[in-house]
Scaffold this motif. Structure first.
Motif, PDB file in Angstrom:
ATOM      1  N   UNK A  32      12.109  29.251  35.691  1.00 57.21           N
ATOM      2  CA  UNK A  32      12.537  28.245  36.381  1.00 57.21           C
ATOM      3  C   UNK A  32      13.063  27.028  36.149  1.00 57.21           C
ATOM      4  N   UNK A  33      14.313  26.833  36.122  1.00 61.95           N
ATOM      5  CA  UNK A  33      14.884  25.658  35.563  1.00 61.95           C
ATOM      6  C   UNK A  33      15.180  24.530  36.677  1.00 61.95           C
ATOM      7  N   UNK A  34      14.891  23.166  36.301  1.00 58.92           N
ATOM      8  CA  UNK A  34      15.310  22.033  37.126  1.00 58.92           C
ATOM      9  C   UNK A  34      16.691  21.552  36.660  1.00 58.92           C
ATOM     10  N   UNK A  38      16.150  18.894  33.783  1.00 63.04           N
ATOM     11  CA  UNK A  38      16.397  19.548  32.732  1.00 63.04           C
ATOM     12  C   UNK A  38      14.986  20.291  32.063  1.00 63.04           C
ATOM     13  N   UNK A  39      13.941  20.209  32.885  1.00 64.32           N
ATOM     14  CA  UNK A  39      12.681  20.984  32.524  1.00 64.32           C
ATOM     15  C   UNK A  39      12.859  22.636  32.949  1.00 64.32           C
ATOM     16  N   UNK A  40      12.343  23.177  31.918  1.00 60.11           N
ATOM     17  CA  UNK A  40      12.318  24.655  32.279  1.00 60.11           C
ATOM     18  C   UNK A  40      10.935  25.061  32.320  1.00 60.11           C
ATOM     19  N   UNK A  41      10.530  25.707  33.284  1.00 58.52           N
ATOM     20  CA  UNK A  41       9.326  26.376  33.628  1.00 58.52           C
ATOM     21  C   UNK A  41       9.148  27.750  33.389  1.00 58.52           C
ATOM     22  N   UNK A  42       8.106  28.256  32.695  1.00 55.85           N
ATOM     23  CA  UNK A  42       8.099  29.667  32.129  1.00 55.85           C
ATOM     24  C   UNK A  42       6.792  30.062  32.724  1.00 55.85           C
ATOM     25  N   UNK A  43       6.746  30.984  33.590  1.00 59.90           N
ATOM     26  CA  UNK A  43       5.551  31.581  34.250  1.00 59.90           C
ATOM     27  C   UNK A  43       5.271  32.885  33.690  1.00 59.90           C
TER      28      UNK A  43
END
Length: 48
Positions: A32-34, A38-43
């Motif tokens: 999920x990218x903001x 510019x933050x990228x969350x990897x779940x």
């Protein structure tokens, strides 16, 4: 699993992302990218 990764290159150490070929076989991976920060969350979740 939650890992916080800061995009810097210190020049030495071990990469967390080396050797992850086939990760999708045992885990569900969602990113999920903001757009604003510019933050990228990897779940990463273990498949049932």
């Amino acid at each position: 699993m939650q890992v916080v990764l800061v995009p810097i290159v210190p020049g030495r150490g071990v990469s967390l992302w080396e050797g992850l070929a086939g990760l999708e076989d045992g885990y569900d991976v969602e990113s999920i990218a903001s757009a604003t920060t510019g933050v990228m969350h990897l779940i990463v979740r273990l498949k049932a």
